[in-house]
Structures are given as C-alpha cells and as structure tokens.
Design a protein around this motif. Sequence first.
Motif, PDB file in Angstrom:
ATOM      1  N   VAL A  23       0.843  -1.205   0.000  1.00 30.01           N
ATOM      2  CA  VAL A  23       0.000   0.000   0.000  1.00 30.01           C
ATOM      3  C   VAL A  23       0.875   1.250   0.000  1.00 30.01           C
ATOM      4  O   VAL A  23       0.662   2.182  -0.785  1.00 30.01           O
ATOM      5  CB  VAL A  23      -0.972   0.001   1.206  1.00 30.01           C
ATOM      6  N   ALA A  24       1.886   1.278   0.872  1.00 34.93           N
ATOM      7  CA  ALA A  24       2.760   2.453   0.984  1.00 34.93           C
ATOM      8  C   ALA A  24       3.552   2.685  -0.303  1.00 34.93           C
ATOM      9  O   ALA A  24       3.709   3.823  -0.746  1.00 34.93           O
ATOM     10  CB  ALA A  24       3.708   2.293   2.172  1.00 34.93           C
ATOM     11  N   PHE A  26       2.827   1.979  -3.396  1.00 31.59           N
ATOM     12  CA  PHE A  26       2.046   2.404  -4.558  1.00 31.59           C
ATOM     13  C   PHE A  26       1.164   3.612  -4.284  1.00 31.59           C
ATOM     14  O   PHE A  26       0.522   4.129  -5.198  1.00 31.59           O
ATOM     15  CB  PHE A  26       1.195   1.233  -5.074  1.00 31.59           C
ATOM     16  N   LYS A  27       1.155   4.081  -3.046  1.00 34.27           N
ATOM     17  CA  LYS A  27       0.228   5.144  -2.632  1.00 34.27           C
ATOM     18  C   LYS A  27       0.274   6.384  -3.516  1.00 34.27           C
ATOM     19  O   LYS A  27      -0.753   6.942  -3.874  1.00 34.27           O
ATOM     20  CB  LYS A  27       0.513   5.525  -1.182  1.00 34.27           C
ATOM     21  N   THR A  28       1.464   6.831  -3.877  1.00 38.08           N
ATOM     22  CA  THR A  28       1.595   8.075  -4.647  1.00 38.08           C
ATOM     23  C   THR A  28       1.893   7.829  -6.131  1.00 38.08           C
ATOM     24  O   THR A  28       2.159   8.775  -6.858  1.00 38.08           O
ATOM     25  CB  THR A  28       2.698   8.969  -4.060  1.00 38.08           C
ATOM     26  N   LEU A  29       1.848   6.574  -6.564  1.00 43.68           N
ATOM     27  CA  LEU A  29       2.162   6.251  -7.950  1.00 43.68           C
ATOM     28  C   LEU A  29       0.935   6.488  -8.825  1.00 43.68           C
ATOM     29  O   LEU A  29      -0.071   5.801  -8.704  1.00 43.68           O
ATOM     30  CB  LEU A  29       2.621   4.790  -8.046  1.00 43.68           C
ATOM     31  N   GLU A  30       1.037   7.464  -9.705  1.00 47.59           N
ATOM     32  CA  GLU A  30      -0.107   7.862 -10.531  1.00 47.59           C
ATOM     33  C   GLU A  30      -0.600   6.770 -11.464  1.00 47.59           C
ATOM     34  O   GLU A  30      -1.796   6.696 -11.749  1.00 47.59           O
ATOM     35  CB  GLU A  30       0.240   9.112 -11.351  1.00 47.59           C
ATOM     36  N   ILE A  31       0.304   5.922 -11.949  1.00 46.52           N
ATOM     37  CA  ILE A  31      -0.118   4.886 -12.899  1.00 46.52           C
ATOM     38  C   ILE A  31      -0.774   3.689 -12.203  1.00 46.52           C
ATOM     39  O   ILE A  31      -1.228   2.766 -12.860  1.00 46.52           O
ATOM     40  CB  ILE A  31       1.053   4.393 -13.776  1.00 46.52           C
ATOM     41  N   GLY A  81       4.834 -14.319 -14.443  1.00 51.77           N
ATOM     42  CA  GLY A  81       4.711 -12.880 -14.394  1.00 51.77           C
ATOM     43  C   GLY A  81       5.369 -12.349 -13.132  1.00 51.77           C
ATOM     44  O   GLY A  81       5.228 -12.939 -12.060  1.00 51.77           O
ATOM     45  N   LEU A  82       6.101 -11.266 -13.272  1.00 51.79           N
ATOM     46  CA  LEU A  82       6.726 -10.592 -12.136  1.00 51.79           C
ATOM     47  C   LEU A  82       5.807  -9.448 -11.728  1.00 51.79           C
ATOM     48  O   LEU A  82       5.423  -8.634 -12.558  1.00 51.79           O
ATOM     49  CB  LEU A  82       8.096 -10.055 -12.545  1.00 51.79           C
ATOM     50  N   GLY A  83       5.488  -9.389 -10.460  1.00 50.40           N
ATOM     51  CA  GLY A  83       4.732  -8.256  -9.963  1.00 50.40           C
ATOM     52  C   GLY A  83       3.593  -8.669  -9.065  1.00 50.40           C
ATOM     53  O   GLY A  83       3.123  -9.797  -9.143  1.00 50.40           O
ATOM     54  N   PRO A  84       3.206  -7.779  -8.236  1.00 51.99           N
ATOM     55  CA  PRO A  84       3.854  -6.488  -7.998  1.00 51.99           C
ATOM     56  C   PRO A  84       5.178  -6.633  -7.240  1.00 51.99           C
ATOM     57  O   PRO A  84       5.412  -7.622  -6.569  1.00 51.99           O
ATOM     58  CB  PRO A  84       2.849  -5.733  -7.121  1.00 51.99           C
ATOM     59  N   VAL A  85       6.002  -5.598  -7.362  1.00 54.67           N
ATOM     60  CA  VAL A  85       7.204  -5.466  -6.548  1.00 54.67           C
ATOM     61  C   VAL A  85       7.062  -4.148  -5.799  1.00 54.67           C
ATOM     62  O   VAL A  85       6.680  -3.128  -6.377  1.00 54.67           O
ATOM     63  CB  VAL A  85       8.507  -5.536  -7.388  1.00 54.67           C
ATOM     64  N   SER A  86       7.321  -4.200  -4.495  1.00 54.29           N
ATOM     65  CA  SER A  86       7.087  -3.036  -3.628  1.00 54.29           C
ATOM     66  C   SER A  86       8.243  -2.830  -2.666  1.00 54.29           C
ATOM     67  O   SER A  86       8.759  -3.795  -2.110  1.00 54.29           O
ATOM     68  CB  SER A  86       5.830  -3.268  -2.774  1.00 54.29           C
ATOM     69  N   VAL A  87       8.599  -1.566  -2.465  1.00 56.30           N
ATOM     70  CA  VAL A  87       9.587  -1.203  -1.457  1.00 56.30           C
ATOM     71  C   VAL A  87       9.057   0.032  -0.731  1.00 56.30           C
ATOM     72  O   VAL A  87       8.553   0.962  -1.378  1.00 56.30           O
ATOM     73  CB  VAL A  87      10.974  -0.915  -2.078  1.00 56.30           C
ATOM     74  N   LEU A  88       9.133   0.022   0.597  1.00 51.54           N
ATOM     75  CA  LEU A  88       8.691   1.195   1.359  1.00 51.54           C
ATOM     76  C   LEU A  88       9.390   2.447   0.832  1.00 51.54           C
ATOM     77  O   LEU A  88      10.591   2.415   0.547  1.00 51.54           O
ATOM     78  CB  LEU A  88       9.020   1.036   2.841  1.00 51.54           C
ATOM     79  N   PRO A  89       8.672   3.553   0.714  1.00 46.63           N
ATOM     80  CA  PRO A  89       9.262   4.780   0.156  1.00 46.63           C
ATOM     81  C   PRO A  89      10.588   5.195   0.806  1.00 46.63           C
ATOM     82  O   PRO A  89      11.512   5.589   0.098  1.00 46.63           O
ATOM     83  CB  PRO A  89       8.170   5.827   0.380  1.00 46.63           C
TER      84      PRO A  89
END
Length: 170
Positions: A23-24, A26-31, A81-89
């Motif tokens: 959640v963190a 992708f929070k500000t990712l416009e796409i 398929g790869l994804g999602p991949v997430s890293v804390l901001p």
Amino acid sequence: MNPKIVIRSETDADVSAITKVTVAAFKTLEISNHTEQFIIAALRAAKALTISLVAEVDGRVVGHIAFSPVTISDGTQNWYGLGPVSVLPDYQRQGIGKALIQEGLSRLKDMNAQGCCLVGHPGYYRKFGFKNMPGLVHEGVPQEVFFALSFDGHTPQGTVTFHDGFTADG
C-alpha cells in the motif's frame, strides 16, 4: 546509507507487513489503480504465488516481490509474471528492489522456468535483461511497457494472460 538487506521467502507472519509495504509503495504512484495489495492476496488465496519474497532490513519487512504463472496463447509453458514489486518509500533507491528482482529471477531459473514477463517502467527493467518482444503482447497494455525475458532463448509468440488474481480490486 547501505543497509544490510536479507531476502527470504514470505511466511504467514509476513502477510500483514507485505500488505502495508505494498500500500505504501504504490500510494503516490499515478499509474497505479491502488489494487496491488488485493492482487497479492488473491494470488495467495489461489495458491498462485509461485515465488513470494520479502526484503528485510534490521528485521523489518521493507520490500516484497511476487511471481505467478502466466498463460501464453501459443501454448508455451512454464512462464511467469513478475509483480507487484514493492519497497517502502523510505527504503527506495537503495538496491532493495534490485535485490528482490535478482533473487526472484534466480529462483525462477532454479525451477527451470522458461521465462518471465511484466508490465513496468521501461528505464528500470531493461537493466535486468527484459525487453519488448515483438509478437508477444498483453492486451490493453502499450507494448513499450510490456517486457519479457526468455531464460532458454525461445521467444513465445502470442498474447500473455496474467493470473485472474490480477483483476482483484478489493
């Protein structure tokens, strides 16, 4: 700052932390449609998380990556398929995403996977060997953001369909 990163398989105890990281991230990712956490949950519930890795720094989960099976219309098997991949901001741009991707791809190769594909940022994924492959498409996604990486030199031709979990929206 160069934190000591530990990459390991997810455990049941990581599920809540993975959701928070996703959640963190992708929070500000416009796409983003901001459904990534639901996608991971749906893949997990369907037992379609072939590889699910977390990145830890000082015992805290700060990153996550998922790999799940895809279907290719030409019948090619054993692609993921790869994804999602997430890293804390606060931990981005420190090599954590790169470490997750490299370990995940290594594990796919160890499973004798034939290849991997993803939808992502062109400037980022090319450095891992991903490329746009003419003849391999993901419907509804511009070709310039759809990437594939063959592990065996064979390039499938057709339409890639990600697991149904990718339609999850809550």
